[in-house]
Write a protein that holds these residues in place. Sequence first.
Motif, PDB file in Angstrom:
ATOM      1  N   LEU A 193      26.741  14.067   8.870  1.00  0.00           N
ATOM      2  CA  LEU A 193      27.291  15.076   7.977  1.00  0.00           C
ATOM      3  C   LEU A 193      26.493  15.076   6.679  1.00  0.00           C
ATOM      4  N   ALA A 194      26.127  16.254   6.206  1.00  0.00           N
ATOM      5  CA  ALA A 194      25.316  16.349   4.991  1.00  0.00           C
ATOM      6  C   ALA A 194      26.228  16.347   3.766  1.00  0.00           C
ATOM      7  N   PRO A 195      26.120  15.361   2.877  1.00  0.00           N
ATOM      8  CA  PRO A 195      26.889  15.389   1.631  1.00  0.00           C
ATOM      9  C   PRO A 195      26.233  16.279   0.574  1.00  0.00           C
ATOM     10  N   VAL A 196      26.955  16.526  -0.487  1.00  0.00           N
ATOM     11  CA  VAL A 196      26.429  17.338  -1.576  1.00  0.00           C
ATOM     12  C   VAL A 196      25.276  16.594  -2.254  1.00  0.00           C
ATOM     13  N   GLY A 197      24.159  17.270  -2.464  1.00  0.00           N
ATOM     14  CA  GLY A 197      23.011  16.677  -3.126  1.00  0.00           C
ATOM     15  C   GLY A 197      21.980  16.082  -2.204  1.00  0.00           C
ATOM     16  N   LEU A 198      22.275  16.007  -0.913  1.00  0.00           N
ATOM     17  CA  LEU A 198      21.291  15.471   0.032  1.00  0.00           C
ATOM     18  C   LEU A 198      20.240  16.531   0.337  1.00  0.00           C
ATOM     19  N   LYS A 199      18.966  16.172   0.190  1.00  0.00           N
ATOM     20  CA  LYS A 199      17.874  17.110   0.385  1.00  0.00           C
ATOM     21  C   LYS A 199      16.857  16.551   1.375  1.00  0.00           C
ATOM     22  N   PRO A 200      16.074  17.420   2.004  1.00  0.00           N
ATOM     23  CA  PRO A 200      15.035  16.921   2.916  1.00  0.00           C
ATOM     24  C   PRO A 200      14.056  15.993   2.209  1.00  0.00           C
ATOM     25  N   GLY A 201      13.717  14.902   2.864  1.00  0.00           N
ATOM     26  CA  GLY A 201      12.839  13.900   2.269  1.00  0.00           C
ATOM     27  C   GLY A 201      13.570  12.714   1.693  1.00  0.00           C
ATOM     28  N   ALA A 202      14.886  12.814   1.502  1.00  0.00           N
ATOM     29  CA  ALA A 202      15.652  11.698   0.953  1.00  0.00           C
ATOM     30  C   ALA A 202      15.763  10.570   1.976  1.00  0.00           C
ATOM     31  N   ILE A 203      15.973   9.359   1.475  1.00  0.00           N
ATOM     32  CA  ILE A 203      16.099   8.167   2.322  1.00  0.00           C
ATOM     33  C   ILE A 203      17.549   7.692   2.271  1.00  0.00           C
ATOM     34  N   VAL A 204      18.171   7.564   3.430  1.00  0.00           N
ATOM     35  CA  VAL A 204      19.540   7.052   3.531  1.00  0.00           C
ATOM     36  C   VAL A 204      19.526   5.826   4.429  1.00  0.00           C
ATOM     37  N   GLN A 205      20.562   4.992   4.260  1.00  0.00           N
ATOM     38  CA  GLN A 205      20.662   3.764   5.040  1.00  0.00           C
ATOM     39  C   GLN A 205      22.105   3.575   5.493  1.00  0.00           C
ATOM     40  N   SER A 206      22.264   2.720   6.474  1.00  0.00           N
ATOM     41  CA  SER A 206      23.586   2.313   6.933  1.00  0.00           C
ATOM     42  C   SER A 206      23.673   0.790   6.886  1.00  0.00           C
ATOM     43  N   PHE A 207      24.785   0.306   6.339  1.00  0.00           N
ATOM     44  CA  PHE A 207      25.015  -1.133   6.236  1.00  0.00           C
ATOM     45  C   PHE A 207      26.149  -1.581   7.163  1.00  0.00           C
ATOM     46  N   MET A 208      26.486  -0.731   8.142  1.00  0.00           N
ATOM     47  CA  MET A 208      27.552  -1.092   9.063  1.00  0.00           C
ATOM     48  C   MET A 208      27.103  -2.162  10.053  1.00  0.00           C
ATOM     49  N   GLY A 209      25.815  -2.238  10.362  1.00  0.00           N
ATOM     50  CA  GLY A 209      25.343  -3.242  11.302  1.00  0.00           C
ATOM     51  C   GLY A 209      25.324  -4.638  10.732  1.00  0.00           C
ATOM     52  N   GLU A 210      25.366  -4.751   9.376  1.00  0.00           N
ATOM     53  CA  GLU A 210      25.325  -6.081   8.763  1.00  0.00           C
ATOM     54  C   GLU A 210      26.650  -6.809   8.904  1.00  0.00           C
ATOM     55  N   GLN A 221      15.002   8.760   7.122  1.00  0.00           N
ATOM     56  CA  GLN A 221      14.574   9.879   6.280  1.00  0.00           C
ATOM     57  C   GLN A 221      15.220  11.179   6.752  1.00  0.00           C
ATOM     58  N   VAL A 222      15.660  11.977   5.782  1.00  0.00           N
ATOM     59  CA  VAL A 222      16.266  13.275   6.082  1.00  0.00           C
ATOM     60  C   VAL A 222      15.147  14.265   6.396  1.00  0.00           C
ATOM     61  N   ILE A 223      15.164  14.821   7.593  1.00  0.00           N
ATOM     62  CA  ILE A 223      14.145  15.781   8.010  1.00  0.00           C
ATOM     63  C   ILE A 223      14.491  17.190   7.547  1.00  0.00           C
ATOM     64  N   ARG A 224      15.729  17.622   7.794  1.00  0.00           N
ATOM     65  CA  ARG A 224      16.137  18.973   7.421  1.00  0.00           C
ATOM     66  C   ARG A 224      17.654  19.059   7.452  1.00  0.00           C
ATOM     67  N   LEU A 225      18.184  20.120   6.841  1.00  0.00           N
ATOM     68  CA  LEU A 225      19.604  20.442   6.883  1.00  0.00           C
ATOM     69  C   LEU A 225      19.798  21.607   7.847  1.00  0.00           C
ATOM     70  N   GLU A 226      20.876  21.558   8.625  1.00  0.00           N
ATOM     71  CA  GLU A 226      21.112  22.563   9.652  1.00  0.00           C
ATOM     72  C   GLU A 226      22.536  23.096   9.572  1.00  0.00           C
ATOM     73  N   TYR A 227      22.701  24.278  10.157  1.00  0.00           N
ATOM     74  CA  TYR A 227      24.027  24.889  10.297  1.00  0.00           C
ATOM     75  C   TYR A 227      24.642  24.451  11.615  1.00  0.00           C
ATOM     76  N   ASP A 228      25.928  24.116  11.582  1.00  0.00           N
ATOM     77  CA  ASP A 228      26.641  23.695  12.777  1.00  0.00           C
ATOM     78  C   ASP A 228      27.786  24.666  13.022  1.00  0.00           C
ATOM     79  N   PRO A 229      27.737  25.452  14.109  1.00  0.00           N
ATOM     80  CA  PRO A 229      28.824  26.407  14.359  1.00  0.00           C
ATOM     81  C   PRO A 229      30.142  25.755  14.746  1.00  0.00           C
ATOM     82  N   GLY A 230      30.123  24.475  15.068  1.00  0.00           N
ATOM     83  CA  GLY A 230      31.339  23.796  15.490  1.00  0.00           C
ATOM     84  C   GLY A 230      32.114  23.147  14.371  1.00  0.00           C
ATOM     85  N   ARG A 231      31.641  23.230  13.138  1.00  0.00           N
ATOM     86  CA  ARG A 231      32.349  22.613  12.010  1.00  0.00           C
ATOM     87  C   ARG A 231      32.054  23.414  10.749  1.00  0.00           C
TER      88      ARG A 231
END
Length: 382
Positions: A141-158, A112-122
Amino acid sequence: MFRLALQRVSAAVGSKLRPISVGQQQVRFMGNTIDDGQFKTWKPLAPTLRQRRMTSRKHLHKGGPVRELTVAKRRTGGRNNTGRITCRHRGGGAKRRIRLVDFRRKETGPQQVIRLEYDPGRSAHIALIKHMETGKLSYILAPVGLKPGAIVQSFMGESKPKSAAQIKEEEEAAAAALAAEAEARAQFEESLAEDAETDAYGKVESIEVEGAQEYTSEGLKHQAASSSRASLVVGNCMPLKMVPIGTIIHNIGLHPFGRAQLARSAGASVQLLYTAPSGLAQIKMMSGEIRRVPVEACATLGRVSNANHKNQKLGGAGARRRRGWRPTVRGTAMNTHDHPHGGGRGKSKGNKHPRSPWGKPAKGGKTRRKPNPMVVRARPRR
């Protein structure tokens, strides 16, 4: 006069919030700044603030980062271990902490996305995500349209790296599946020739051979099977072989099961042109370059956030100094032994093409000695 000017400035700073209409949008006037959701501008109380325009950050987290996900950034001032300057125009600047962004996304499961933050290094924004089962925190990295509360997943472990024995076993299973499918179709054609009833035509779609779909489905069949296994949501990470053709992606790796290296800056995106269950995929970069990438490499759906970064203006030299950049001296202002453009009378650079201090072509000249074999079509040049 000075007292009157000071009263005017204090009145402007202490003024109450009042709405101001900018075009079709209603914004809030907060003292000396105006934030319309895209850019933040300043009242010209100083010459450097007149042209200053920064991207809006009012939707980002106001506090600091998670301390455990940062490390201290030790500066070198552009010097190497002997104290000599090896990278010019570096030094000073505000203290920073490096945010440890997860570019591998090995952990599977919903996050779950908790919050979006500013990164001074990028230039892009980052998102703090929390694993819904283990509670582990990480940055992506936050893509366009990603908001706090959204659910993301990774399928690289499969999809894990396969050994030579596993690859050989899969090839044998694929050959057996093809032979079984060919035999089944031959039997069906024989039965169809014997019995010419209309109901027999319905058996074409009902033939199912175990393992045949996994190894023989190419193109659209492979895309449909991969899409059904992976959820195509912005922010999800998966191998290129599971991404549908034509999808806009970012954060792409160059090696199988390695970290992401391509399309990581603000507003960057890549289009997938071709993929397959194995081998190499083809992607089209924003520069127009088409290159090959292993299908086991990672990719994240969507486009990188903060696309307005290229339109912001720092306004003054002090803003660059606070970012760790020192002044740049023109080559024509140097002496002959300091730069190829130096010396001479007036502003002449000696009838020479633009060059770096070490004699390399500085504007448009080719410096690559051998082409990259993974590039199918190079980017168009001027």
